[in-house]
Write a protein that holds these residues in place. Structure first.
Motif, PDB file in Angstrom:
ATOM      1  N   LEU A 143       0.841  -1.196   0.000  1.00 38.43           N
ATOM      2  CA  LEU A 143       0.000   0.000   0.000  1.00 38.43           C
ATOM      3  C   LEU A 143       0.875   1.244   0.000  1.00 38.43           C
ATOM      4  O   LEU A 143       1.740   1.391   0.865  1.00 38.43           O
ATOM      5  CB  LEU A 143      -0.912   0.016   1.236  1.00 38.43           C
ATOM      6  CG  LEU A 143      -1.957  -1.096   1.326  1.00 38.43           C
ATOM      7  CD1 LEU A 143      -2.604  -1.089   2.706  1.00 38.43           C
ATOM      8  CD2 LEU A 143      -3.018  -0.927   0.240  1.00 38.43           C
ATOM      9  N   ASP A 144       0.656   2.148  -0.967  1.00 40.60           N
ATOM     10  CA  ASP A 144       1.429   3.389  -0.994  1.00 40.60           C
ATOM     11  C   ASP A 144       0.652   4.515  -0.314  1.00 40.60           C
ATOM     12  O   ASP A 144      -0.436   4.296   0.225  1.00 40.60           O
ATOM     13  CB  ASP A 144       1.787   3.763  -2.439  1.00 40.60           C
ATOM     14  CG  ASP A 144       0.558   3.954  -3.327  1.00 40.60           C
ATOM     15  OD1 ASP A 144      -0.572   4.058  -2.790  1.00 40.60           O
ATOM     16  OD2 ASP A 144       0.718   3.992  -4.560  1.00 40.60           O
ATOM     17  N   ASN A 145       1.202   5.709  -0.345  1.00 38.61           N
ATOM     18  CA  ASN A 145       0.575   6.843   0.344  1.00 38.61           C
ATOM     19  C   ASN A 145      -0.789   7.199  -0.241  1.00 38.61           C
ATOM     20  O   ASN A 145      -1.690   7.622   0.487  1.00 38.61           O
ATOM     21  CB  ASN A 145       1.498   8.062   0.308  1.00 38.61           C
ATOM     22  CG  ASN A 145       2.675   7.926   1.264  1.00 38.61           C
ATOM     23  OD1 ASN A 145       2.548   7.304   2.319  1.00 38.61           O
ATOM     24  ND2 ASN A 145       3.817   8.495   0.892  1.00 38.61           N
ATOM     25  N   LYS A 146      -0.938   7.039  -1.538  1.00 43.02           N
ATOM     26  CA  LYS A 146      -2.236   7.319  -2.159  1.00 43.02           C
ATOM     27  C   LYS A 146      -3.298   6.359  -1.642  1.00 43.02           C
ATOM     28  O   LYS A 146      -4.439   6.760  -1.376  1.00 43.02           O
ATOM     29  CB  LYS A 146      -2.125   7.235  -3.683  1.00 43.02           C
ATOM     30  CG  LYS A 146      -1.340   8.377  -4.309  1.00 43.02           C
ATOM     31  CD  LYS A 146      -1.361   8.283  -5.827  1.00 43.02           C
ATOM     32  CE  LYS A 146      -0.601   9.453  -6.450  1.00 43.02           C
ATOM     33  NZ  LYS A 146      -0.606   9.378  -7.943  1.00 43.02           N
ATOM     34  N   ALA A 147      -2.923   5.089  -1.501  1.00 47.94           N
ATOM     35  CA  ALA A 147      -3.867   4.094  -0.977  1.00 47.94           C
ATOM     36  C   ALA A 147      -4.213   4.403   0.479  1.00 47.94           C
ATOM     37  O   ALA A 147      -5.375   4.266   0.889  1.00 47.94           O
ATOM     38  CB  ALA A 147      -3.272   2.696  -1.097  1.00 47.94           C
ATOM     39  N   ILE A 148      -3.235   4.823   1.268  1.00 48.27           N
ATOM     40  CA  ILE A 148      -3.475   5.185   2.667  1.00 48.27           C
ATOM     41  C   ILE A 148      -4.475   6.338   2.745  1.00 48.27           C
ATOM     42  O   ILE A 148      -5.411   6.321   3.562  1.00 48.27           O
ATOM     43  CB  ILE A 148      -2.161   5.578   3.361  1.00 48.27           C
ATOM     44  CG1 ILE A 148      -1.213   4.370   3.448  1.00 48.27           C
ATOM     45  CG2 ILE A 148      -2.435   6.160   4.737  1.00 48.27           C
ATOM     46  CD1 ILE A 148      -1.719   3.237   4.295  1.00 48.27           C
ATOM     47  N   THR A 149      -4.310   7.335   1.900  1.00 51.28           N
ATOM     48  CA  THR A 149      -5.226   8.482   1.881  1.00 51.28           C
ATOM     49  C   THR A 149      -6.639   8.039   1.519  1.00 51.28           C
ATOM     50  O   THR A 149      -7.617   8.483   2.120  1.00 51.28           O
ATOM     51  CB  THR A 149      -4.731   9.542   0.878  1.00 51.28           C
ATOM     52  OG1 THR A 149      -3.439  10.011   1.303  1.00 51.28           O
ATOM     53  CG2 THR A 149      -5.692  10.723   0.813  1.00 51.28           C
TER      54      THR A 149
END
Length: 293
Positions: free
Chosen positions: A106-112
């Protein structure tokens, strides 16, 4: 001693003050459907709705990551208490970091995106509690416009609360073991209006946490320990303590506490219309089994 604590005191109090039937149901203020029913889990309910929202989004695969209640709890509670978007994202990021899924899977976009799903679901499950939070923020702004430098209100147990925050002057000290450390240099010099506004919702809720305990146990003559929204008593006294808690909660949330707060802060109904209450039955709390558990 054995202990009991509120399942989610902020959600319980604001939902009860608003008479929100949905919020009262999922914060266990209503009696269970049957004598064998388990307590409802607000955090599980939020994640269930978050999965539905994610499944209907452009990234439906993210729904598979919204299953652990430990993921829903910090976002829901901190969001209710004016937690920032950054704080919510950091809590979600930390959860998936501990699970070994960030940053590899999971990258930062997915976390957001995942944080956004949980936030949207939180408002869907507890709509009137979040409406109350937003109204309280407006109440602070109007009180500030009226010239208030601190917020003073009375609780149902006749305690007066004054909320005030200051900007402190600090100095940075470089240490050999702890690196840079900031310390205060003296008396506060300036009122911090932004901090007061951010603190109003949690401070108001916690003042009612205290009122519930004080109202419930003011004439209790048996061993007891109290803190925040928890208590401990001897095993033989637990049933009586739970009965008192239910009665104390109903007493504290009776009438319209939010309207009383606005009156105490000197904000008129013309300046800020009062919130309407829903159809929730406050007296049903007297028959609840899992308000404290």
């Amino acid at each position: 001693p054995v202990g009991a604590d509120a399942t989610a005191s902020g959600l319980q109090l604001l939902s009860a003050m608003r008479r929100d039937p949905e919020g009262m149901k999922y914060s266990n203020l209503y009696p269970p459907e049957t004598t064998h029913s388990s307590p409802l889990d607000a955090y599980e309910r939020v994640l269930k709705i978050a999965r539905e929202i994610a499944s209907n989004s452009k990234q439906p695969q993210l729904a598979n990551y919204l299953r652990d209640r430990k993921l829903g709890k910090p976002v829901l509670m901190k969001l209710l208490y004016n937690g920032s978007d950054r704080t919510n994202r950091e809590d979600v990021r930390k959860f998936f970091l501990d699970e070994g899924l960030y940053p590899n899977e999971l990258d930062n976009k997915a976390i957001t995106k995942l944080t956004g799903f949980i936030k949207e679901a939180s408002r869907a499950v507890f709509p009137m509690a979040f409406e109350a939070k937003e109204w309280l923020n407006k109440l602070y702004k109007q009180s500030k416009l009226n010239g208030s430098n601190s917020l003073v209100w009375n609780t149902p147990t006749q305690d007066q609360i004054e909320l005030i925050e200051f900007k402190y002057h600090t100095k940075t000290i470089v240490t050999s073991h702890h690196g840079e450390v900031r310390i205060g240099t003296g008396e506060p010099k300036e009122i911090d209006h932004k901090a007061i506004g951010k603190a109003l919702v949690p401070s108001f809720v916690h003042s009612y946490d205290a009122s519930v305990l004080k109202s419930s146990f003011k004439d209790w003559d048996k061993p007891i320990v109290l803190i925040h929204d928890q208590f401990k008593v001897l095993p033989n006294d637990m049933d009586k303590a739970l009965e008192r808690i239910r009665k104390g909660f109903v007493h504290v949330c009776s009438d319209d506490p939010l309207a009383r707060l606005a009156d105490d802060l000197g904000v008129s109904e013309q300046q800020l219309p009062r919130l309407t209450q829903g159809t929730g039955n406050l007296l049903a709390v007297l028959d609840s089994s899992y308000m404290f558990n």
